[in-house]
Design a protein around this motif. Structure first.
Motif, PDB file in Angstrom:
ATOM      1  N   ASP A 229     -11.586   9.463 -13.898  1.00  0.00           N
ATOM      2  CA  ASP A 229     -11.851  10.598 -14.528  1.00  0.00           C
ATOM      3  C   ASP A 229     -12.939  11.351 -13.810  1.00  0.00           C
ATOM      4  OD1 ASP A 229     -10.361  10.179 -16.712  1.00  0.00           O
ATOM      5  OD2 ASP A 229     -12.026   9.381 -18.002  1.00  0.00           O
ATOM      6  N   GLU A 230     -13.869  10.916 -13.127  1.00  0.00           N
ATOM      7  CA  GLU A 230     -14.674  11.636 -12.067  1.00  0.00           C
ATOM      8  C   GLU A 230     -14.093  12.092 -10.995  1.00  0.00           C
ATOM      9  OE1 GLU A 230     -18.985  10.500  -9.853  1.00  0.00           O
ATOM     10  OE2 GLU A 230     -18.172   8.898 -10.962  1.00  0.00           O
TER      11      GLU A 230
ATOM     12  N   TYR B 112     -10.884  13.137 -10.560  1.00  0.00           N
ATOM     13  CA  TYR B 112     -10.113  14.090 -10.934  1.00  0.00           C
ATOM     14  C   TYR B 112     -11.111  15.431 -11.110  1.00  0.00           C
ATOM     15  CZ  TYR B 112      -5.609  11.587 -11.074  1.00  0.00           C
ATOM     16  OH  TYR B 112      -4.561  10.914 -10.963  1.00  0.00           O
ATOM     17  N   GLN B 113     -12.390  15.494 -11.676  1.00  0.00           N
ATOM     18  CA  GLN B 113     -13.094  16.359 -11.893  1.00  0.00           C
ATOM     19  C   GLN B 113     -13.836  16.709 -10.402  1.00  0.00           C
ATOM     20  OE1 GLN B 113     -14.275  17.848 -14.986  1.00  0.00           O
ATOM     21  NE2 GLN B 113     -14.467  19.202 -13.051  1.00  0.00           N
TER      22      GLN B 113
ATOM     23  N   ASP C 104     -13.041  20.326  -8.984  1.00  0.00           N
ATOM     24  CA  ASP C 104     -14.285  21.330  -8.506  1.00  0.00           C
ATOM     25  C   ASP C 104     -13.990  21.917  -6.962  1.00  0.00           C
ATOM     26  OD1 ASP C 104     -15.586  20.789 -10.930  1.00  0.00           O
ATOM     27  OD2 ASP C 104     -16.732  19.314  -9.974  1.00  0.00           O
TER      28      ASP C 104
ATOM     29  N   THR D 270      -8.428  23.060 -12.782  1.00  0.00           N
ATOM     30  CA  THR D 270      -8.537  22.482 -13.871  1.00  0.00           C
ATOM     31  C   THR D 270      -8.413  20.938 -13.732  1.00  0.00           C
ATOM     32  OG1 THR D 270      -6.316  22.809 -14.875  1.00  0.00           O
ATOM     33  CG2 THR D 270      -7.953  24.260 -15.519  1.00  0.00           C
ATOM     34  N   VAL D 271      -8.792  20.064 -14.267  1.00  0.00           N
ATOM     35  CA  VAL D 271      -8.617  18.853 -14.059  1.00  0.00           C
ATOM     36  C   VAL D 271      -6.904  18.527 -14.482  1.00  0.00           C
ATOM     37  CG1 VAL D 271      -9.079  16.345 -15.131  1.00  0.00           C
ATOM     38  CG2 VAL D 271     -10.950  17.855 -14.747  1.00  0.00           C
TER      39      VAL D 271
END
Length: 357
Positions: free
Chosen positions: A293-294, A296-297, A301, A306-307
């Motif tokens: 999750d981190e 893909y964020q 960025d 978007t994620v």
């Protein structure tokens, strides 16, 4: 002085000289003992240092070698974090790669983003970079032109090329007959579109070299009829109503692969670098998979998206685990053969001879 007096003094003088020699010998032995003691102390300290560093013993040896303290790395892209994506970007972002390289005396890694592969290879050839990650096509073309580089891994084997036109532009490859197409000359997208047109039997077309921002502007004005594109910028245009003529997911043999190449001059300074780099990258990849999750964020960025789109365009599954996957070697060899056949690569060579294993 009489001979009798000389004889009378000879005995005491001899005794005095012997005494001096004995004292000098004793002094030298004492010095030797002190030096030996100091040497043993140093050896003990060194042994202790080796024991304390464990697996870093080899690193300590490398610190005394010709490995420069600064490593210059190039990547394709531009963002406010000055980082690439993939395992490499994550490794730099989290400090994993820096920590691994520091064991070998590399104190700083300078990263530089480039708009395309040909620009990056030019910097590598000139010595401004030590190594870099880019698409396979520009790396192959440079090597075929005599660039002193070596291939140390494939970072992905699924670089997707897109062929787009305006909202009211051509909708099929066949409709590109007689049209003008904007490409990034020497990129994997260049190889994709030439291969695509050849497969479709389209020969009457014009290619013009433009970077993606310039090509987008030209396409919007109608100065070109179509353009090659990649990843996030292609998805953005499609979201604005532009037409997808084709993409390489329909032709896996035309996929590009991402590669990492290093200059031969840097290899002379650090012969073990390919092994060290691949091991550092592997640690970054293992960590990335534990923080999906981190990650893909982080990618969202970097690309200001978007994620959900990051998961679509840059799935973790596309990141290679092995430096040279069998399917990847097949694809890059196919790319090389195509570039030689089309005259885009000046001479033929074996990919296996280019690799550092």
């Amino acid at each position: 002085m009489s001979r009798e007096k000389q004889r009378g003094l000879r005995g005491p003088v001899r005794l005095a000289l012997i005494a001096v020699l004995i004292m000098a010998t004793a002094w030298l032995q004492a010095c030797g003992a002190n030096n030996s003691s100091n040497g043993n102390a140093k050896d003990s300290a060194n042994a202790g240092a080796s024991a304390s560093t464990g697996t870093e013993t080899a690193a300590a040896a490398d610190k005394d070698s010709k490995v420069p303290a600064v490593l210059n790395y190039g990547y394709i892209g531009s963002n406010n974090k000055n980082l690439p994506g993939g395992a490499e970007g994550w490794g730099f972002y989290k400090g994993i790669i820096q920590a691994e390289l520091k064991k070998y005396g590399i104190e700083e890694v300078k990263l530089t983003g480039f708009p395309n592969g040909p620009d990056q290879t030019e910097s590598l050839i000139s010595g401004r970079l030590d190594f870099g990650g880019l698409g396979d096509t520009p790396a192959i073309i440079a090597a075929a032109s005599g660039a002193k580089t070596r291939l140390i891994n494939q970072t992905t084997i699924t670089n997707i090329g897109y062929l787009l036109s305006g909202p009211n532009g051509p909708k099929t490859v066949e409709e590109l007959k007689g049209k003008t197409i904007a490409i990034q000359k020497g990129s994997y997208m260049h190889r994709y579109v030439v291969g695509l047109l050849k497969q479709a039997g389209v020969t009457d077309y014009k290619l013009v070299h433009m970077l993606i921002p310039d090509a987008q502007a030209a396409l919007a004005k109608g100065d070109v009829d179509a353009m090659t594109n990649t990843g996030y910028t292609a998805q953005k245009l499609l979201g604005q109503g532009y037409t997808l003529i084709d993409d390489s997911t329909k032709h896996p043999e035309l996929h590009g692969t991402g590669v990492t190449v290093v200059s031969e001059s840097y290899l002379k300074k650090f012969p073990d670098f390919p092994k060290v780099w691949n091991e550092a990258r592997q640690k970054a990849l293992e960590d990335l998979k534990q923080h999906e999750d981190e990650y893909y964020q982080f990618i969202a960025d970097l690309n200001k998206t978007t994620v959900d789109l990051a998961k679509k365009v840059s799935p973790i599954s596309d990141i290679t685990v092995e430096p040279f996957p069998a399917e990847g070697i097949t694809r890059i060899t196919g790319t090389k053969d195509f570039l030689v056949e089309e005259g885009l690569a000046k001479k033929d060579y074996k990919i296996e001879d280019w690799e550092v294993k």
